[in-house]
Design a protein around this motif. Sequence first.
Motif, PDB file in Angstrom:
ATOM      1  N   GLU A 220       0.809  -1.222   0.000  1.00  0.00           N
ATOM      2  CA  GLU A 220       0.000   0.000   0.000  1.00  0.00           C
ATOM      3  C   GLU A 220       0.840   1.270   0.000  1.00  0.00           C
ATOM      4  OE1 GLU A 220      -2.164  -0.820   3.426  1.00  0.00           O
ATOM      5  OE2 GLU A 220      -4.010  -1.342   2.385  1.00  0.00           O
ATOM      6  N   GLY A 224       0.648   3.883  -2.962  1.00  0.00           N
ATOM      7  CA  GLY A 224       0.078   5.211  -2.745  1.00  0.00           C
ATOM      8  C   GLY A 224       1.078   6.306  -3.038  1.00  0.00           C
ATOM      9  N   PHE A 227       1.655   6.311  -7.025  1.00  0.00           N
ATOM     10  CA  PHE A 227       0.551   6.565  -7.948  1.00  0.00           C
ATOM     11  C   PHE A 227      -0.520   7.488  -7.374  1.00  0.00           C
ATOM     12  CE2 PHE A 227       2.010   2.112  -8.787  1.00  0.00           C
ATOM     13  CZ  PHE A 227       2.905   2.487  -9.770  1.00  0.00           C
ATOM     14  N   GLY A 228      -0.380   7.899  -6.115  1.00  0.00           N
ATOM     15  CA  GLY A 228      -1.283   8.897  -5.589  1.00  0.00           C
ATOM     16  C   GLY A 228      -2.478   8.333  -4.860  1.00  0.00           C
ATOM     17  N   ALA A 229      -3.154   9.239  -4.156  1.00  0.00           N
ATOM     18  CA  ALA A 229      -4.269   8.823  -3.309  1.00  0.00           C
ATOM     19  C   ALA A 229      -5.452   8.350  -4.144  1.00  0.00           C
ATOM     20  CB  ALA A 229      -4.680   9.978  -2.412  1.00  0.00           C
ATOM     21  N   ASP A 230      -5.660   8.957  -5.304  1.00  0.00           N
ATOM     22  CA  ASP A 230      -6.805   8.571  -6.115  1.00  0.00           C
ATOM     23  C   ASP A 230      -6.729   7.106  -6.516  1.00  0.00           C
ATOM     24  OD1 ASP A 230      -7.716  11.061  -5.884  1.00  0.00           O
ATOM     25  OD2 ASP A 230      -7.568  11.614  -8.002  1.00  0.00           O
ATOM     26  N   THR A 232      -5.057   4.823  -5.108  1.00  0.00           N
ATOM     27  CA  THR A 232      -5.143   3.991  -3.917  1.00  0.00           C
ATOM     28  C   THR A 232      -6.596   3.844  -3.480  1.00  0.00           C
ATOM     29  OG1 THR A 232      -3.082   5.028  -3.302  1.00  0.00           O
ATOM     30  CG2 THR A 232      -4.138   3.655  -1.654  1.00  0.00           C
ATOM     31  N   LEU A 233      -7.312   4.964  -3.462  1.00  0.00           N
ATOM     32  CA  LEU A 233      -8.697   4.925  -3.017  1.00  0.00           C
ATOM     33  C   LEU A 233      -9.551   4.086  -3.952  1.00  0.00           C
ATOM     34  CD1 LEU A 233      -9.528   8.508  -1.804  1.00  0.00           C
ATOM     35  CD2 LEU A 233      -9.801   6.386  -0.554  1.00  0.00           C
ATOM     36  N   LEU A 234      -9.297   4.201  -5.232  1.00  0.00           N
ATOM     37  CA  LEU A 234     -10.103   3.467  -6.211  1.00  0.00           C
ATOM     38  C   LEU A 234      -9.632   2.033  -6.356  1.00  0.00           C
ATOM     39  CD1 LEU A 234     -10.424   6.140  -8.996  1.00  0.00           C
ATOM     40  CD2 LEU A 234     -12.159   5.380  -7.408  1.00  0.00           C
ATOM     41  N   GLU A 235      -8.491   1.736  -5.740  1.00  0.00           N
ATOM     42  CA  GLU A 235      -7.883   0.411  -5.865  1.00  0.00           C
ATOM     43  C   GLU A 235      -7.736   0.044  -7.332  1.00  0.00           C
ATOM     44  OE1 GLU A 235     -10.254  -1.982  -3.314  1.00  0.00           O
ATOM     45  OE2 GLU A 235      -9.054  -1.419  -1.587  1.00  0.00           O
ATOM     46  N   LYS A 254      -8.122   2.978 -14.068  1.00  0.00           N
ATOM     47  CA  LYS A 254      -9.518   3.332 -13.862  1.00  0.00           C
ATOM     48  C   LYS A 254      -9.805   4.752 -14.330  1.00  0.00           C
ATOM     49  CE  LYS A 254     -11.347   0.281 -10.359  1.00  0.00           C
ATOM     50  NZ  LYS A 254     -12.076   0.230  -9.084  1.00  0.00           N
TER      51      LYS A 254
ATOM     52  N   LEU B 379     -15.950   2.455  -7.002  1.00  0.00           N
ATOM     53  CA  LEU B 379     -15.210   1.453  -6.246  1.00  0.00           C
ATOM     54  C   LEU B 379     -15.461   0.048  -6.741  1.00  0.00           C
ATOM     55  CD1 LEU B 379     -15.521   2.866  -2.672  1.00  0.00           C
ATOM     56  CD2 LEU B 379     -13.677   3.092  -4.305  1.00  0.00           C
ATOM     57  N   SER B 387     -15.996   2.769 -14.307  1.00  0.00           N
ATOM     58  CA  SER B 387     -15.177   2.958 -13.118  1.00  0.00           C
ATOM     59  C   SER B 387     -14.096   3.988 -13.387  1.00  0.00           C
ATOM     60  CB  SER B 387     -14.533   1.644 -12.739  1.00  0.00           C
ATOM     61  OG  SER B 387     -13.824   1.165 -13.845  1.00  0.00           O
ATOM     62  N   SER B 430      -2.585   3.752   4.935  1.00  0.00           N
ATOM     63  CA  SER B 430      -1.191   3.416   4.636  1.00  0.00           C
ATOM     64  C   SER B 430      -0.387   4.650   4.259  1.00  0.00           C
ATOM     65  CB  SER B 430      -1.145   2.410   3.499  1.00  0.00           C
ATOM     66  OG  SER B 430      -1.641   3.003   2.321  1.00  0.00           O
ATOM     67  N   LEU B 431      -1.097   5.677   3.815  1.00  0.00           N
ATOM     68  CA  LEU B 431      -0.374   6.869   3.379  1.00  0.00           C
ATOM     69  C   LEU B 431      -0.121   7.844   4.521  1.00  0.00           C
ATOM     70  CD1 LEU B 431      -2.301   7.522   0.084  1.00  0.00           C
ATOM     71  CD2 LEU B 431      -0.168   6.316   0.405  1.00  0.00           C
ATOM     72  N   ASN B 502       3.383  13.134  -6.443  1.00  0.00           N
ATOM     73  CA  ASN B 502       1.958  13.263  -6.164  1.00  0.00           C
ATOM     74  C   ASN B 502       1.401  14.462  -6.883  1.00  0.00           C
ATOM     75  OD1 ASN B 502       1.288  11.135  -4.144  1.00  0.00           O
ATOM     76  ND2 ASN B 502       3.099  12.076  -3.208  1.00  0.00           N
ATOM     77  N   GLU B 504      -1.733  15.728  -6.241  1.00  0.00           N
ATOM     78  CA  GLU B 504      -2.971  16.168  -5.624  1.00  0.00           C
ATOM     79  C   GLU B 504      -2.926  17.623  -5.204  1.00  0.00           C
ATOM     80  OE1 GLU B 504      -3.394  11.791  -5.168  1.00  0.00           O
ATOM     81  OE2 GLU B 504      -1.773  13.166  -4.838  1.00  0.00           O
TER      82      GLU B 504
END
Lengths: 880, 626
Positions: A220, A224, A227-230, A232-235, A254, B379, B387, B430-431, B502, B504
């Motif tokens: 994880e 994360g 590749f970033g939180a997005d 990770t959140l979307l798996e 995705k 999800l 998706s 985890s982050l 990142n 974001e």
Amino acid sequence: MADAARRVSYLAGFSCPLGGLAAGKPRVLCHEAEVFLSTGSEFVYVYDQEGGLLTAVYQFPDQVWHLQLLARRGALYVLCARKGVYCLSVEPGSSAASRAGEDSLGGELPCPVVPVDPAACAVPDVALCAFAVLDDLLVTLVQGPAQWKMQLFERPHPGEDPQLGGPIGEVELSTCNPPAGVPEKPAAPRFLPVLCCMFPPGARDPHGHSQGHGGFVLKEALFGLLFGADATLLESPVILCGLPDGQLCCVVLKALATSRSAPGDPKALVKILHHLEEPAVFIGALKTERPAEEAAEEVLPEEGQHSDCLVALGHQGRALAIKASWNESGSLVPELREYWLPGPMLCAACGAGGRVYLSTPLDLCVVDLAQGSAPSDPQQPHRDLGSLPLELCPTSLSICSVLTLSVSSRTPAGGTELLALTAKGRLVSCSVDLNSKKTDSARVSVANAGQRIKELLSGIGDISERVSFLKKAVDQRNKALTSLNEAMNVSCALLSSREGPRPVSCTTTTAWSRVQLQDVLMATCLLENSSCFSLERGWTLCVQVLASASALDLGAAGPAVTYTIPVDSLGPGSRREVTLPLGPSESGEFELPVTVSCTLFYSLREVVGGALAPADPLEAPFLEEQPLDLLPEQEGICLPLSKHTVDMLQCLRFPSLVAAHTQAPRLPGPAHDPVDAFLETCQPPGSQPSGPASLRAKYLPPSSASVRVSAELLRAALEAARSGVPLCSATLQWLLAENPAVDIIRARALSSIQGVAPDGTDIHLVISEVAVTDLSPAGPIQAVDIQVESPSLADMCRAHHAIVGRMQAMVTKQAAQGASAPDLRLQYLRQIHTNHEALLREVQALRDRLCTEDEASSCATAQRLLQVYKQLRNPSLVLL
Amino acid sequence: MSQQIHAGSSVSHTSFLDLWREKNDQLVRQAKVVQDTQLSLRRQQLAQDTLEGLRKLLWGLQGLPATVPVLPLELTVTCNFIILRVSLAQGFTEDLAQDIQRSLKRVLETQEHLEPRLQQSLRELWESVLHASSLLPELLSALHLLAGLQAALWLSTDHLGDLAILLQTLNGSQGRTSEDLLLLFKSWNPPVEKSDGPLTLQNAQSLRAVLLTAFAYQQGLQELITGNLPRALRNLHEAASGLCTRPVLVQVYTALGTCLRKMENPQRALLYLIEALKVGTDCSLPLLEASRLYRQLGDTSAELESLELLVEALSVIRSSKSPQLLIEAELLLPQPDQASPLHCVTPSQAKHLLASRCLQIGREEDAAEHYLDLLALLLDGSEPRFSLLPCPPGPCVPEVFLETAAALIQAGRAQDAFTVCEELLSRTSSLLPKMSQLREGARKGSKELPYCQLWVSATHLLQGQAWVHLKAPKEAVSEFSRCLELLFCTTPEDKEQGAGFNYEQGCSSEAALQQLRVAALISRGLVWVASNQDTKALKDFLLSVQIFPGSRDASYYLLQTLRRLDRKDDATALWQRLEAQTELTQKEATRSLPLYLETYLSWIHPTDCETFLEEFRTSLLEPHDQ
């Protein structure tokens, strides 16, 4: 580490082209006992490891570039060059069924060759260069005219009607340089891009992808971070892409669903992770963390498999490893390290225990990325985030030129089994047991002694192959150095001896010979090595034959032909003769004078290039450009040797003289001269028939020119040659000195001669002594008059040009010796000069008129022009 | 004798010409058959074969020295080849210019006085060829088709200057330098093809019509973006009246709608949108535009309805129609980028748009449902088509989670909000920095903490609010405290670190951080107030005013508490400051906040603010008078 125990066993051999297989395209995959293999040709082989035999061979319409197996779905995906991605069912049984009735095809192979149905092409695209298959998606990479384009499809299923709707999504990656070649039919790219799929730990069932088959599950934190939180959140799975320009970029799958009205924005979708600055050849992930003995039980078996380190490899050996770690204040930061390993890299694979297997043409080695992470300290709270080693030390496995590797799923306990395809087309399995050395010696017993001997023998075999390879490379380099040294010696000797006889010389002589019913003027260049060095491989003799543009402008350069003759080996004192044709050209014309220049050329590319690029075919595809790019464009040493001009006087033939001795070959006479034919038809019907010769004499008087030289000057110049020979005859001998007929002339002491020009027209040379009266106040000057006469104006001009050329050379030489000019009557000279100037002015005026006038009047002008030229050619001047 | 030989060679010459011509015609017919083939794979292969055939034919023709009798066929084959290649590749590439250039040089080779010079630019070549073509009337029709292709290439690569000169030369009007390309296109009249000439895939007239439409549309769109609305309208009208395929027509009508909306002409805009919907190929673009139009008109129910329809329209899997083997206007149009009014949305973006509009308008039940649908789509991922995450500049996924939670709380579904928050926390855990180290770092005064703290603290804030809704003050206070603890360790500079890894940025900002702190402090203070712990409340309100003196809400609550605690002097001083402030500061501060935070701030906004202040003013005056 250095004492890695290994056992190599040979499984099968596959046909390979002369010089071995090329790197980059072969693939080996194994699933349980089955091995899927492509060697870069159009075949895909299925080999059964347990049975030890081939079970199927599929034939594709073009080279196979990539394989991927989706074992759980029983589907094999194959990238066929310039065709697209094919999808085959490899369920046990289905392949056998499809093979029924094909037995007749299997001539030499133990099992039949199955040509693949064109309908199995699931994604047709001529520019497709790479793909990756996920459980329900297919990602392809297409080389566009200016950019790489990633496309996302729903995964095609084998056996189904491959009617894919268009791509679900697409995005353009960075710019690319399309491969060279005809734009219509692009050449195969030297390096293919590498695609690799990374899954987050919670992803929906990525287990269809056994590790090493294009997919890795990352921890994880690393996922994360990269590749970033997005993502990770979307798996969401992420495609990592290593491009031939060295860029490593990633696309969150995705997010990659676009349409024409909502196209993907590369800035938002594509993220560049790193730039290797050399072609990416491998991307993988591995687990560097070593499970602590007591903690091993706690970790879930699945969880333990997740990789915590991303690895990427460049072709020249640059390796990149990325791990996630926490800084001292507790935030997540990437730990990124670059290593330089000995290249060029042929392939690589990630194994268990933090090991990466790397193959170069010289060796297969292992590097350990886990060596830095201290195994298990329960006191330390973040034991899973060990740091990367500062340096990597490759440990050799002593197998050279492995083109593709696969870590077998049937890993024996405690060790790793690798499947490898070597450049010689051998499929070998290699079990590596990196930790077992300690117990190894104790284990040698009678029972496994045989096995041990076998291992040793195969080890010896491998090593001897490697030694011979290295030896060859060294020999080649030595040879190149010796050759370079010799070349330097020769060049120094030649360049330093400006005066006197040159250590390497080239003399040119001409002679007529008869080739295929045609008389051809042959030039013979004699290369003579009188130095104490020898000319070896790499030297070439370049002979440039430069014809004059036209008979009317003899100074201008015409077309040039260059002959290159390799001088294989020319020892001291030896000579080599090269004979080459000077004319006539295909149109039957002789463009005299012809200049023959001889040059010695030493090609660095041939000698040094060969040594820099090892003769091993493995490296050839990669190295063919790089080392040679170091050399300049026209690399080599160029040494001019001699320059020789072949003019009309040298090419004259004298059938009348030769006839006395031998039967001369019939010369091309003027029998088919179109002018004669015309004259014949012109004859008025009543007149008495006369031969063309007389008609010619009547209507076309021969053109003539003369040159006068003072007898004194000639006597002084010809002093040496003239021993009791009359001056006229001596002059003729001097003029024709380079003509083969000179001996006859000398023998008969001729002073006038009738020869034949190369194109068959007659040429008269008449040499007589005259007295020029008006020129000098001291009385008449004795002079020699050289008269040229020929029915062909062009030939006459050429002969005149040749004579004047010789005169000029002679006068220059005499002037250097300080010969004094006699007393001259200046008034007379001046008048001649003004006369000539008037004539020249008239020529200019006539020429100008010729350009503007119409046909009728231009005819008259041309005639007048010819007359003036004639006057000019008969000067009253004497060369003194 | 010699005459016979001559006659014989000319016979073989013409017969070869006939053979090649027959080959061309056969390939063109084959391409037209391929056009109607349904199977995409077979179609592509057949088309590729046809292209190969044309290429070989072209090679054969170009292997001979150029002669006037053969050139019309050669030029036609070149045109067919280019048309097929462009339509297969779905775009123009630079190397097509070389094909055109080669053909032009071949034309010039037949003209002795017009030997092609080296380094002659394509434009100069065209000039000399078109001047020479007056001598070669038999070439005219093929040359005009080739010129049409050149025009298409220059149009797609934005070489409008060259294009104008080419069109002027084609129209034979070099003297008059009319720069209006539209007029030039209109006045260009390519000669009608002879019925006995070699077959072409597309004739010059239809190419001209396509070019005219594409150019008008492109210009119109550009002017629409730059704001030159009347000219945009004129060009778009031109495009709509030209020859275009139905998808392009939908786009043109939608662009007309956008243009008229911007010109404050909503009724006419609506008419065009309805026209676009009537065309019936793809409703998503006009529906999106309609929602914008209704939003401008303030008709929320119609806006939401069109958004709902948009979501529905996007969820229908459209079978992608295989493109024609011709040059169509689509090929000449640039793909819409984010800034273009014709940039459509992905299904998830549409769903998010609908959900967020519901939340903003105050239809919280609908908003909650839509948000939950969206999260499920994102999800679940069983259908790859759906998706997708919303692209920037929209919110990032964590913010969608937070908006969902906010919508659920507003709809009174606190329990569901907890679930969403828990999901977010578990997925980002985890982050996050390890807590032990976090505390250590905080003690050391280290300010380096990851940006994603912002979302995590916002999650705690929402959870606290959910507890408030569930009447559980203890839990609420602990969540608010947790939130504040994280927030006071976070600095906005944190987003700088790891920027390479990142993307974001933009999701967090200094303003958001400040407002989050104020919101958390006010929320905790309100809980204290509710449990009659005024001194604790006072501390929180005081701190919030100190953090952001411009916050009227915080000042109001502080004033109220001060008054309750009977600290008149402080209250008066504060009130005077409050009076001096304009209301603008707070409004400005909340303008660019994320939607979840905006929603949250609306919850803690005091309802009876003005009456209280009025009351305070009078109460202040009374004792003064006494």
